[in-house]
Design a protein around this motif. Sequence first.
Motif: not given
Length: 659
Positions: A60, A207, A51, A63, A154, A229
């Motif tokens: 985030i 990202l 995370s 994940s 994610y 997600s």
Amino acid sequence: MKRFFQTYSLVVVLLLFNGCKQNETIQLSSPDASKKIMFLQGENQNDISFSVFYNNQEVIQTSVLELLSEELNFSGKVLVEKVENTSNNSKWTSRFSELSTIPDHYNQIKIYLTQGEAKLNIIARAYNEGVAFAYEVPEQNNIKDIGLSENIHYNFSEDYPVWSTPKREKGVLTAQGEYKKKSITALQKGAERPLLIEISDSIKIALAEAQLVDYARLSFNKGHASKYSIVSSLDGKTGEQKQDTITGAVIAERKIKGAKVNKTLPFQSPWRVVMMGESYGELLENNYIIQNLNPPSAIEDSWVEPGKVLRETTLTTKGGFAAIDFVASHNMQYVHFDAGWYGNEMDNASNATTVTLDPKRSKGPFDIEAICKYAKEKGVKVMLYINRRALEGKVGEVFPILKKWGVSGVKYGFVRVGDQDATAWMHEAVKKAAKYNLVIDIHDEYRPTGFSRTYPNLLTQEGIRGDEETVPNQHTLITMFTRMLAGAADNTVCYYNKRVDRMGSHASQLAKTVCIFSPLQFLYWYDKAPAAPIKEDGLWGNTNTIGNEPELEFFSNVPTTWDETKVLVAEIGELGVIARKSGADWFVGGINGTTEREVQVDFEFLEPDTKYTAKVYTDDETVKTRTQVKIETIQITNTSKLNIKLNSNNGFAVQIIKK
């Protein structure tokens, strides 16, 4: 001269874990403690979970990194064997970037673990600019090679807005596609990196990917691991390919199932990056994190010269000489000869070791050696366009010939991207180009991941919806804070072409040379030098002759690389103002979207107690030239403010000279 790499501090801490006990959460924070990534805090002990936090806010949620292989079984309980911590505080210099001195300050952790029967290492770095991680598959079980697929799930707490390229489909250009704002749950397959996500008014993340050299490209899609997600996955190998001869889009089926990469052990993956900042502008100012995740320069690069480029399209010796004269007299550095000099670029039989003019492009004569000789006498360099059909498998034959002729650079066209084979070939070709002192501009769908730090002869690339696509200012203002997070982009600035009126204005075209960073800056994309022959075949669109309007001095004076960069205004899709410094002087570019407004430029970034002369270039319909750009000269200091009224789709540019 090679750029230097100096380490100021290095701390190594080794922590041993008992593999029989439940793993403890592993935490890594940035040097300023504002960014944090945590591993293995999830409830499922079979997941490699993580995370991400920004100022203690979880941006985030928990994940998962998922790896799949037939040779290694990446399933089962995750056990940590040991952890190594290191820190680095260094800087490096560059002649090819948006900063001349680049900080490289991070804390790093390496987690040695097993997942089921497989050994795996996670390497993570926390910078003040964001966090990144990669995985390393070590030698094990006498296995030499493996096939691998990767998915990263994610997870987010809300249906945040994202800025995404179009859905990846046959014949669709995504890296050159139009960005649109949509929610996480509306994301579609093939969203390009970097993927900008708006967490809040004061938190923006992206990202991204770094150090993609011999691996498959990743892209994003709506995920299903949670309500909100995003999943990243790798491109599969392409089958038989056809290519649209107009757009360059590759039309082929990609392998969906099975391994996406094949690697020899040991190996490390590219970096998976989370860029973080308070604003769009902060993300852009700190985009050097991508280059920091690549090795230092591997070549002696004193011969690499950035600069401004004029495209010559008549493909005649007379046109070449005229272009060289113009470039030499306007403080430009390169003349570029585009497609058609070695035959039909869409014919696989075309041969770039010979000058064989495509009759549809030129009737000649075209004496490339005489052109290169004249260019050298004038202090100008020559670049040639070569379609990938004439390069793949032929680099060893083509590059020595180009060097013999006196050519200094190559623009690759219609390149293949995505799968591992295409990625590996492209970067090997850049390496081989360096051996022959050739600078490179990669066009079409390629996007940078920082390789230009290691091989700075890769000066720029496309992967942008630029002026060739007649993009309005509004979209350029999206590009500035999405695509440009990845690094340099060849926007192919137009000036006299009629599309400028549809895109924005002439002052905003001036501003693009500051706002859209590219060490190779193509100017006058559809325009010809005054003494060049007239070309009437229509293949290049509306072609006009470059004039002598007074504001062209800005193009002559503006550099293409910078010592400092400051984003003054960043309203994505609406307004952007960027200031960049070169030596003692500053250049400012401002681009406006569809809303008429008054902009105030605050010159507080200038040195205190210092006087400057500023030349201001704005759109003005009362100016009696075909470009209607007004020039004003004012005196300023760092306490000065300048109010500029901008009509819809207008812009401005400023050159600031220290007295």
